[in-house]
Design an enzyme around this catalytic site. Structure first.
Site, PDB file in Angstrom:
ATOM      1  N   THR A   1      42.582  51.824 -32.349  1.00  0.00           N
ATOM      2  CA  THR A   1      43.721  51.062 -32.904  1.00  0.00           C
ATOM      3  C   THR A   1      44.119  49.990 -31.889  1.00  0.00           C
ATOM      4  O   THR A   1      45.085  50.155 -31.159  1.00  0.00           O
ATOM      5  CB  THR A   1      44.931  51.975 -33.205  1.00  0.00           C
ATOM      6  OG1 THR A   1      45.239  52.755 -32.039  1.00  0.00           O
ATOM      7  CG2 THR A   1      44.638  52.903 -34.359  1.00  0.00           C
TER       8      THR A   1
ATOM      9  N   ARG B   1      43.259  61.293 -20.219  1.00  0.00           N
ATOM     10  CA  ARG B   1      43.276  60.376 -19.077  1.00  0.00           C
ATOM     11  C   ARG B   1      41.833  59.999 -18.773  1.00  0.00           C
ATOM     12  O   ARG B   1      40.998  60.893 -18.585  1.00  0.00           O
ATOM     13  CB  ARG B   1      43.904  61.036 -17.857  1.00  0.00           C
ATOM     14  CG  ARG B   1      45.343  61.488 -18.030  1.00  0.00           C
ATOM     15  CD  ARG B   1      45.749  62.426 -16.903  1.00  0.00           C
ATOM     16  NE  ARG B   1      44.941  63.644 -16.926  1.00  0.00           N
ATOM     17  CZ  ARG B   1      44.813  64.471 -15.874  1.00  0.00           C
ATOM     18  NH1 ARG B   1      45.430  64.203 -14.732  1.00  0.00           N
ATOM     19  NH2 ARG B   1      44.072  65.566 -15.969  1.00  0.00           N
TER      20      ARG B   1
ATOM     21  N   LYS C   1      25.100  53.216 -31.359  1.00  0.00           N
ATOM     22  CA  LYS C   1      25.913  54.272 -30.747  1.00  0.00           C
ATOM     23  C   LYS C   1      25.405  55.652 -31.189  1.00  0.00           C
ATOM     24  O   LYS C   1      25.276  56.574 -30.374  1.00  0.00           O
ATOM     25  CB  LYS C   1      27.378  54.090 -31.149  1.00  0.00           C
ATOM     26  CG  LYS C   1      28.363  54.867 -30.285  1.00  0.00           C
ATOM     27  CD  LYS C   1      29.788  54.696 -30.761  1.00  0.00           C
ATOM     28  CE  LYS C   1      30.288  53.280 -30.564  1.00  0.00           C
ATOM     29  NZ  LYS C   1      31.730  53.166 -30.948  1.00  0.00           N
TER      30      LYS C   1
ATOM     31  N   CYS D   1      45.083  51.493 -23.318  1.00  0.00           N
ATOM     32  CA  CYS D   1      46.173  52.270 -23.918  1.00  0.00           C
ATOM     33  C   CYS D   1      47.559  51.762 -23.559  1.00  0.00           C
ATOM     34  O   CYS D   1      48.281  51.267 -24.425  1.00  0.00           O
ATOM     35  CB  CYS D   1      46.038  53.742 -23.528  1.00  0.00           C
ATOM     36  SG  CYS D   1      44.667  54.588 -24.348  1.00  0.00           S
TER      37      CYS D   1
END
Length: 447
Positions: free
Chosen positions: A93, A162, A37, A271
């Site tokens: 998370t 978003r 990454k 999410c």
């Protein structure tokens, strides 16, 4: 002296935040523990699709010709600790395996790795979505384990990105929420966000628990609104109503509004589903589980929509088994303008039909590689027209603009049968019917 900023975790949230901080004029150092990454980001490449993000990165990443050089990346915690005045923690998370609760292991590992290197006064800012009460615990951890002691302060600054609009939402946020315990922490965050505050973004100062609750509360409200209109779609199916017209009518009420009232196969992504489940789990731990029992039904309605789409497809094919039937699926991502297929309703529907014997072919403008990794046994096509070729039924399951602009007549030439099911209520029924298609949408049995 200008603030120096570090961003810990360079996934979707972190990469966007790091690039945006550089755009706002700060010297930024991003850290990740995944070498691949870091190498991509150093080349100005992003490991996910997000409109405008790669261009913003290339504008600032050091070593790229013509860049400002304000953005660098490292894997060295000591370098991060020495460099930064403000450290943003942007790690994932996820939902804990086999449970509703949130997995805090990445956040805890980030704090454990950072704390020993905080020798000077610094502000650590959590942006990850965490269970309420986490900030209190992490603040105590920093004070105990950082060499700077209580000069290593904590603040909580939830993200409201978003997917598809992340760059815009970071540079021009509709609100900035900060949970702080000191005037110094507030002052530093006002300095970080000077530009968006000057442009009119509201700056809301609160305590730790409230800041932690804002993101999960917002996502729970949005999930409730989506599941409400999907529940109305179920009623419209039973009563021969039209949920699109119903949504239009109630959307004119300013107290309700038009957004998030398009019935369909429900929400997904990384999410909303996991956040409402973690919220329920945490409320239970706090003894407030009764307050959020309604979220169980919200989750249930959402998941039920996927099964209803499968049944709608079965009915469109005559009501029998899927065995031997060719099904084209337009869409793999959980929403348009993203390559994110996590908990994607579209792929879930495709997978269910495949497991029941259907020959499923999927096409998505950006999510093909991720979809193949997640569902390698599905069929994939390189274009919408190739996905539809020979299909007995076409399912529109992600509302990409490309799909709204398809030529129904051209698709009709290659389909075995002109039957389309609109799982997002986003296509023009008149246009498709004019081209000879049988059009059916969720919650609109007579439309």
């Amino acid at each position: 002296m200008a603030l120096k900023i570090t961003v810990i975790g360079t996934g979707y949230l972190g990469a966007t935040h790091a690039a945006a901080m550089a755009e706002l004029g700060f010297e930024v150092l991003g850290l990740d523990v995944v070498p691949e990454k870091i190498e991509m980001l150093r080349r100005g490449e992003v490991p996910m699709y997000e409109p405008g993000l790669e261009e913003l990165l290339r504008k600032h990443v050091a070593g790229i010709e013509g860049s400002t050089g304000r953005l660098r990346f490292t894997m060295d915690w000591a370098e991060v600790g020495e460099f930064g005045d403000v450290h943003f923690v942007c790690v994932n998370t996820p939902q804990r395996h086999g449970e509703y609760a949130c997995d805090m292991s990445y956040v805890d590992a980030a704090f454990a790795s950072l704390a020993p290197h905080l020798r000077n006064a610094a502000l650590v800012v959590g942006k990850s979505t965490v269970p309420v009460g986490s900030a209190d615990r992490l603040a105590a951890y920093l004070a105990e384990h950082a060499p700077a002691g209580e000069d290593a302060e904590l603040a909580w600054n939830p993200e409201f990105l978003r997917e598809g609009f992340a760059v815009q939402d970071t540079l021009h946020p509709d609100r900035i929420v900060v949970g702080v315990r000191s005037e110094r922490a507030e002052k530093l965050l006002r300095e970080v966000y000077t530009t968006p505050i000057a442009d009119g973004s509201p700056f809301v100062v609160t305590d730790f628990p409230t800041a932690e609750l804002v993101k999960t509360s917002a996502n729970s409200f949005l999930a409730t609104k989506i599941s409400f209109i999907n529940a109305m779609a179920e009623v419209c199916e039973a009563a021969d109503g039209d949920v699109a017209k119903l949504a239009e009518a109630i959307g004119y009420d300013d107290r309700i509004g038009k957004k998030f009232l398009r019935a369909g196969i429900g929400f997904g992504g990384g999410c909303l589903p996991k956040d409402i489940r973690a919220f329920m789990a945490r409320a239970g731990e706090l003894g407030a589980d009764q307050a959020l029992t309604f979220l169980r039904e919200i989750d249930s309605i959402n998941m039920r929509q996927r099964g209803q789409m499968v049944e709608l497809a079965r009915q469109a094919l005559g009501g029998g088994p899927f065995l031997g039937k060719r099904v084209a699926v337009l869409g793999a991502t959980f929403k348009p303008d993203s390559d994110d297929v996590r908990d994607s309703p579209a792929l879930n529907v495709a997978g269910q039909i495949h497991l029941q014997g259907g020959q499923v072919t999927v096409y998505d403008p950006k999510g093909m590689d991720n979809a193949r990794r997640l569902f390698p046994t599905l069929g994939y096509a390189d274009s919408a027209i190739e996905a539809v070729r020979g299909a007995d039924v076409v399912l529109h399951l992600t509302e990409w603009r490309e799909f709204r602009e398809l030529d129904p007549a051209a698709l009709g030439e290659v389909a075995a049968d002109r039957v389309i099911l609109d799982g997002r209520n986003a296509l023009d029924p008149a246009l498709w019917r004019k081209a000879g298609w049988s059009y059916r949408a969720m919650g609109r049995p007579t439309a």
